[in-house]
Motif scaffolding. Structure first.
Motif, PDB file in Angstrom:
ATOM      1  N   ASP A 445       0.593  -1.214  -0.056  1.00 57.63           N
ATOM      2  CA  ASP A 445       0.341  -0.091  -0.041  1.00 57.63           C
ATOM      3  C   ASP A 445       0.558   1.038   0.146  1.00 57.63           C
ATOM      4  OD1 ASP A 445       0.985   0.210   2.239  1.00 57.63           O
ATOM      5  OD2 ASP A 445      -0.828   0.420   3.567  1.00 57.63           O
ATOM      6  N   GLY A 446       2.181   1.170   0.066  1.00 62.17           N
ATOM      7  CA  GLY A 446       3.009   1.804  -0.189  1.00 62.17           C
ATOM      8  C   GLY A 446       3.619   2.617   1.094  1.00 62.17           C
ATOM      9  N   GLY A 447       3.465   1.742   2.791  1.00 61.23           N
ATOM     10  CA  GLY A 447       4.328   1.742   3.719  1.00 61.23           C
ATOM     11  C   GLY A 447       5.090   0.816   3.491  1.00 61.23           C
ATOM     12  N   LEU A 448       6.030   1.042   4.568  1.00 67.25           N
ATOM     13  CA  LEU A 448       7.431   0.483   4.638  1.00 67.25           C
ATOM     14  C   LEU A 448       7.717   0.022   6.110  1.00 67.25           C
ATOM     15  CD1 LEU A 448       8.585   2.874   6.791  1.00 67.25           C
ATOM     16  CD2 LEU A 448       9.545   4.148   4.495  1.00 67.25           C
ATOM     17  N   PHE A 449       8.044  -0.813   5.882  1.00 68.97           N
ATOM     18  CA  PHE A 449       8.574  -1.649   7.488  1.00 68.97           C
ATOM     19  C   PHE A 449       9.734  -2.151   7.168  1.00 68.97           C
ATOM     20  CE2 PHE A 449       8.100  -4.204   4.281  1.00 68.97           C
ATOM     21  CZ  PHE A 449       8.953  -5.894   4.187  1.00 68.97           C
ATOM     22  N   ALA A 450      10.580  -2.078   8.410  1.00 68.42           N
ATOM     23  CA  ALA A 450      11.639  -3.244   8.251  1.00 68.42           C
ATOM     24  C   ALA A 450      11.335  -4.326   9.702  1.00 68.42           C
ATOM     25  CB  ALA A 450      13.026  -2.179   9.042  1.00 68.42           C
ATOM     26  N   ILE A 451      12.416  -5.541   9.371  1.00 64.90           N
ATOM     27  CA  ILE A 451      11.911  -6.386  10.554  1.00 64.90           C
ATOM     28  C   ILE A 451      13.646  -7.200  10.851  1.00 64.90           C
ATOM     29  CG2 ILE A 451       9.910  -6.661   9.329  1.00 64.90           C
ATOM     30  CD1 ILE A 451      10.763  -9.310   8.354  1.00 64.90           C
ATOM     31  N   ARG A 452      13.252  -7.322  12.550  1.00 65.76           N
ATOM     32  CA  ARG A 452      14.148  -8.156  13.014  1.00 65.76           C
ATOM     33  C   ARG A 452      13.239  -9.286  13.807  1.00 65.76           C
ATOM     34  NH1 ARG A 452      15.307  -4.414  17.598  1.00 65.76           N
ATOM     35  NH2 ARG A 452      13.974  -6.389  18.654  1.00 65.76           N
ATOM     36  N   LEU A 453      14.703 -10.495  13.499  1.00 62.05           N
ATOM     37  CA  LEU A 453      14.501 -12.266  13.445  1.00 62.05           C
ATOM     38  C   LEU A 453      14.951 -12.317  15.164  1.00 62.05           C
ATOM     39  CD1 LEU A 453      12.753 -14.527  13.969  1.00 62.05           C
ATOM     40  CD2 LEU A 453      14.996 -15.186  12.517  1.00 62.05           C
ATOM     41  N   ASP A 454      13.827 -12.045  16.408  1.00 62.95           N
ATOM     42  CA  ASP A 454      14.408 -11.950  17.718  1.00 62.95           C
ATOM     43  C   ASP A 454      14.852 -13.589  18.204  1.00 62.95           C
ATOM     44  OD1 ASP A 454      14.370  -9.011  18.057  1.00 62.95           O
ATOM     45  OD2 ASP A 454      12.044  -9.779  18.645  1.00 62.95           O
ATOM     46  N   SER A 455      13.799 -15.070  17.838  1.00 62.79           N
ATOM     47  CA  SER A 455      14.410 -15.571  18.142  1.00 62.79           C
ATOM     48  C   SER A 455      13.226 -16.775  17.276  1.00 62.79           C
ATOM     49  CB  SER A 455      13.976 -16.692  19.667  1.00 62.79           C
ATOM     50  OG  SER A 455      12.617 -16.018  19.560  1.00 62.79           O
ATOM     51  N   THR A 456      14.041 -18.431  16.660  1.00 60.80           N
ATOM     52  CA  THR A 456      13.528 -18.970  15.926  1.00 60.80           C
ATOM     53  C   THR A 456      13.012 -20.215  17.257  1.00 60.80           C
ATOM     54  OG1 THR A 456      14.231 -18.215  14.018  1.00 60.80           O
ATOM     55  CG2 THR A 456      12.798 -20.937  14.035  1.00 60.80           C
ATOM     56  N   LEU A 457      11.359 -20.915  16.803  1.00 63.06           N
ATOM     57  CA  LEU A 457      10.267 -21.309  18.023  1.00 63.06           C
ATOM     58  C   LEU A 457      11.116 -22.693  17.087  1.00 63.06           C
ATOM     59  CD1 LEU A 457       8.071 -19.553  20.497  1.00 63.06           C
ATOM     60  CD2 LEU A 457      10.981 -20.537  20.794  1.00 63.06           C
ATOM     61  N   PRO A 458      11.556 -24.239  17.099  1.00 61.85           N
ATOM     62  CA  PRO A 458      11.088 -25.491  15.809  1.00 61.85           C
ATOM     63  C   PRO A 458       9.714 -25.767  16.335  1.00 61.85           C
ATOM     64  CG  PRO A 458      12.217 -25.544  18.621  1.00 61.85           C
ATOM     65  CD  PRO A 458      12.130 -24.314  18.333  1.00 61.85           C
ATOM     66  N   GLN A 459       9.515 -26.665  15.465  1.00 59.23           N
ATOM     67  CA  GLN A 459       7.899 -27.231  15.574  1.00 59.23           C
ATOM     68  C   GLN A 459       8.175 -28.135  16.922  1.00 59.23           C
ATOM     69  OE1 GLN A 459       7.358 -30.471  13.013  1.00 59.23           O
ATOM     70  NE2 GLN A 459       6.296 -28.746  11.498  1.00 59.23           N
ATOM     71  N   ARG A 460       6.962 -28.079  17.847  1.00 60.25           N
ATOM     72  CA  ARG A 460       6.841 -28.704  19.285  1.00 60.25           C
ATOM     73  C   ARG A 460       5.491 -28.676  19.859  1.00 60.25           C
ATOM     74  NH1 ARG A 460       7.044 -23.588  18.063  1.00 60.25           N
ATOM     75  NH2 ARG A 460       5.661 -22.029  19.019  1.00 60.25           N
ATOM     76  N   PRO A 461       5.104 -29.602  20.115  1.00 59.77           N
ATOM     77  CA  PRO A 461       3.893 -30.338  20.751  1.00 59.77           C
ATOM     78  C   PRO A 461       3.015 -28.920  21.554  1.00 59.77           C
ATOM     79  CG  PRO A 461       5.225 -31.436  21.522  1.00 59.77           C
ATOM     80  CD  PRO A 461       6.420 -30.715  21.356  1.00 59.77           C
ATOM     81  N   GLN A 462       1.906 -28.651  21.248  1.00 60.98           N
ATOM     82  CA  GLN A 462       0.986 -27.129  22.200  1.00 60.98           C
ATOM     83  C   GLN A 462       1.180 -27.739  23.579  1.00 60.98           C
ATOM     84  OE1 GLN A 462      -2.516 -26.691  20.630  1.00 60.98           O
ATOM     85  NE2 GLN A 462      -3.061 -24.607  21.716  1.00 60.98           N
ATOM     86  N   PRO A 463       1.337 -26.969  24.368  1.00 63.00           N
ATOM     87  CA  PRO A 463       1.300 -27.350  26.216  1.00 63.00           C
ATOM     88  C   PRO A 463      -0.765 -27.696  26.026  1.00 63.00           C
ATOM     89  CG  PRO A 463       2.373 -25.591  25.680  1.00 63.00           C
ATOM     90  CD  PRO A 463       1.993 -26.076  24.663  1.00 63.00           C
ATOM     91  N   PHE A 464      -0.754 -29.109  26.992  1.00 57.91           N
ATOM     92  CA  PHE A 464      -1.800 -29.617  27.042  1.00 57.91           C
ATOM     93  C   PHE A 464      -2.755 -28.964  27.307  1.00 57.91           C
ATOM     94  CE2 PHE A 464      -5.184 -32.121  29.783  1.00 57.91           C
ATOM     95  CZ  PHE A 464      -5.559 -32.114  28.790  1.00 57.91           C
ATOM     96  N   GLU A 465      -2.492 -28.266  28.660  1.00 60.13           N
ATOM     97  CA  GLU A 465      -3.526 -27.620  29.294  1.00 60.13           C
ATOM     98  C   GLU A 465      -3.888 -26.193  27.817  1.00 60.13           C
ATOM     99  OE1 GLU A 465      -5.346 -27.128  31.618  1.00 60.13           O
ATOM    100  OE2 GLU A 465      -4.216 -29.612  32.197  1.00 60.13           O
ATOM    101  N   ASP A 466      -3.265 -25.801  27.415  1.00 57.42           N
ATOM    102  CA  ASP A 466      -3.571 -24.861  25.672  1.00 57.42           C
ATOM    103  C   ASP A 466      -4.181 -25.138  24.993  1.00 57.42           C
ATOM    104  OD1 ASP A 466      -1.686 -22.631  27.635  1.00 57.42           O
ATOM    105  OD2 ASP A 466       0.055 -23.129  25.933  1.00 57.42           O
ATOM    106  N   ALA A 467      -4.313 -27.178  24.596  1.00 58.60           N
ATOM    107  CA  ALA A 467      -5.125 -27.453  23.882  1.00 58.60           C
ATOM    108  C   ALA A 467      -6.165 -28.463  24.225  1.00 58.60           C
ATOM    109  CB  ALA A 467      -4.188 -28.569  23.176  1.00 58.60           C
TER     110      ALA A 467
END
Length: 613
Positions: A445-467
């Motif tokens: 849309d003509g806007g702009l951005f800049a990004i930074r990768l802080d961390s990467t979480l690998p594939q992982r089971p969702q905690p039982f309580e959350d699921a």
């Protein structure tokens, strides 16, 4: 005669391609030096000028499609030079083969082909030698080169016609495909859902939920997630600071006045005839109901798209405007004069005149101009922001010193919310590494951005309580399906002896003569697959997302031999014949090329490519 006509069209296309695509910008023709060929196939040479012309034509085609220049390193990277060389080697190999076979069209036929090419004709429609000479000179061809190419193409066409003519694929494959597509099946089915249970399914215990979670852990595994911090700015953020004056608004309105104020228009089709008598005869047939406008178009070998004028104004139609603009939708009027001759006109729709005043258009214009000015202001600011980042500023510092805003997102390939709705952001997020420094990039849309990768979480089971809520739903559904399958199994056993769905407490639905492409609302798509896996009389229980379906195949019928299936069989036969013919000719070309033992002069080839730099 047909072969000669096709040949002329082919070479008109080639000649026009050479004339209008041109060789501008590279100077690749008429290479200096003593090297004249880049290779040979048998006794046929591939000239350096021929290779250069063909390569330039392909480069220009890419440029016209993309609108961007194509440097030679990119040409080589995409293999365009090798594609051109491979095509020329194949043609030279065929030319060698036809020469060995002694195939030629002869001087008289060659002359007839040349004089029929429109580019070589004068104003009176006869052959003009000066036009012939000038056209070839403009294309970088001598008469001898062009006539040799024409002879070679004619010989290749004769060989191709001999190989392709009369090729027919055996009917077996056609029959198998049509039968597969058109086979029909009739069946009866009944749905059992949780309301059909004789006893409700008990709520799963905590232990049962955890056991279900552990045994179906793939359902509750979160994808790789990137924790990203980003700074962003959009044109809407600057609208309050952008001023649009009255003069700019009125100038914008004046520039688009034809868009805001339009006369009455009509969607019209025009069918032109050779003379007034033919047009009157066609109109008479329409008036007595002897034909329809669509059939008149088809009889002329045209499609409706060929006669569609789109939306026209009265001034577009000239002398025909009065009658066309007084006709009702669906009327055919005429014969009326047109720039191409007597014609019949059909009115398909009326588009009312439009008059939008400046005051009415002002809010829209103000918003558009403000958005445009905000985008331009962002473009100017982007360089200052880029300089801050290049100087070592963090995203947090960038936001503190500018009007950009800070955000964070847990991004996955499936994230489409917020800033991830922008394709530019998703592309940048997917390619981002922790070694990358933030850079300014633009949004759609003509806007702009800049990004930074802080961390990467690998594939992982969702905690039982959350699921837990999702696990409860899934486990209950699975238990319901299991109970319904047990209940349905008893019904199927009874059906095998009693034969009637109603007799065992089922509400049947009957489907008749359905093909593999059928869609039945309210049942899983896989049911049709089950139907076509069964034998007549078979009974089956099909899972259906918290329910089950009791299914019986009642009848199997072959594909119809008339109507759509007959047309499919005919079209498929033609396609298979063409596929086989192309495969045979491709195999022949490969054999010819193998026997011609092509030889490429790499130094000459590199010299041509270097001349394009």
């Amino acid at each position: 005669m047909a072969a000669r006509t096709s040949l002329s069209k082919t070479f008109v296309w080639i000649l026009l391609g050479l004339l209008f695509v041109g060789l501008a910008g590279f100077g690749a023709t008429n290479l200096s030096g003593t090297v004249r060929t880049v290779g040979k196939a048998g006794e046929q040479s591939i000239g350096v000028d021929q290779f250069a012309r063909e390569l330039q034509r392909e480069i220009n085609a890419v440029i016209s499609q993309t609108g961007r220049a194509l440097p030679m390193d990119q040409v080589r990277a995409i293999g365009l030079d090798q594609q051109v060389l491979a095509r020329l080697v194949a043609l030279a190999s065929l030319d060698h083969e036809t020469t060995e076979m002694g195939i030629s069209i002869g001087d008289q036929n060659l002359q007839q082909e040349i004089v029929r090419i429109p580019s070589f004709q004068g104003l009176d429609g006869t052959f003009d030698r000066e036009a012939y000479r000038f056209s070839l000179q403009s294309a970088g061809l001598s008469e001898a080169e062009f006539e040799a190419d024409l002879r070679n193409e004619a010989a290749r066409t004769l060989v191709q016609a001999a190989i392709l003519g009369g090729v027919r694929m055996p009917d077996t494959l056609n029959n198998v495909i049509v039968e597969y597509i058109g086979e029909r099946r009739s069946f009866t089915w009944a749905l059992l859902d949780e309301t059909s249970l004789t006893a409700p399914v008990p709520t799963p215990t905590e232990a049962e939920l955890r056991a279900f979670y552990d045994s179906n852990i793939d359902r509750y595994t979160l994808p790789e997630t990137r924790q990203i911090t980003y700074a962003h700015m959009h044109p809407a953020d600057l609208l309050d600071t952008v001023e649009v004056d009255e003069t700019a608004l009125r100038d914008a309105y004046a520039a688009r006045e034809s868009e805001f104020n339009q006369p009455e228009r009509r969607l019209v089709e025009r069918l032109v005839f050779a003379d007034e008598a033919a047009a009157r005869d066609a109109m008479a047939q329409l008036e007595v109901g002897g034909t329809r406008f669509e059939l008149l178009v088809q009889d002329r070998g045209l499609d409706l798209a060929d006669v569609d004028l789109g939306d026209v104004t009265a001034s577009d139609l000239g002398a025909a405007s009065a009658e066309v603009f007084s006709a009702d939708v669906g009327d055919v009027v005429g014969p009326l004069p047109s720039s191409l001759g007597p014609a019949l006109f059909r009115v398909n729709a009326v588009l009312a005149a439009q008059a939008i005043s400046f005051e009415e258009a002002e809010p829209m214009l103000r918003d558009e101009l403000a958005q445009d000015r905000a985008r331009r202001q962002i473009e100017v600011l982007s360089q200052d922001y880029e300089d801050l980042l290049a100087g070592g500023a963090t995203l947090e510092e960038l936001v503190a010193e500018t009007d950009m805003q800070l955000g964070q997102i847990a991004w996955t390939d499936e994230t489409l919310d917020g800033i991830a709705a922008y394709g530019a952001f998703r592309g940048a997020a997917a390619a981002l590494t922790q070694d990358d420094f933030p850079e300014i990039a633009f949004l759609d849309d003509g806007g702009l951005f800049a990004i930074r990768l802080d961390s990467t979480l690998p594939q992982r089971p969702q905690p039982f309580e959350d699921a837990r809520a999702e696990v409860l739903t899934d486990a209950t559904r699975a238990a319901t399906e299991a109970a319904l399958e047990v209940q349905a199994a008893g019904m199927v056993a009874s059906l095998a002896t009693q034969g009637e769905f109603a007799a065992v407490g089922l509400s049947p639905v009957t489907e008749t003569d359905l093909t593999r492409t059928a869609f039945i609302e309210g049942i899983p798509p896989g049911l049709i697959i089950d139907v076509f896996e069964m034998e007549q009389g078979d009974l089956r229980i099909v899972p259906a997302e918290g329910a089950v379906i009791v299914l019986r195949l009642d009848e199997v019928k072959p594909a119809e031999t008339t109507g759509d299936m007959a047309r499919l069989r005919e079209a498929l036969s033609e396609e298979l014949n063409q596929t086989l013919a192309r495969a045979l000719f491709d195999a022949y070309v490969r054999d010819v090329q193998f026997r011609a033992e092509p030889r490429i002069d790499e130094r000459a080839l590199n010299a041509v490519l270097t001349s394009f730099q």
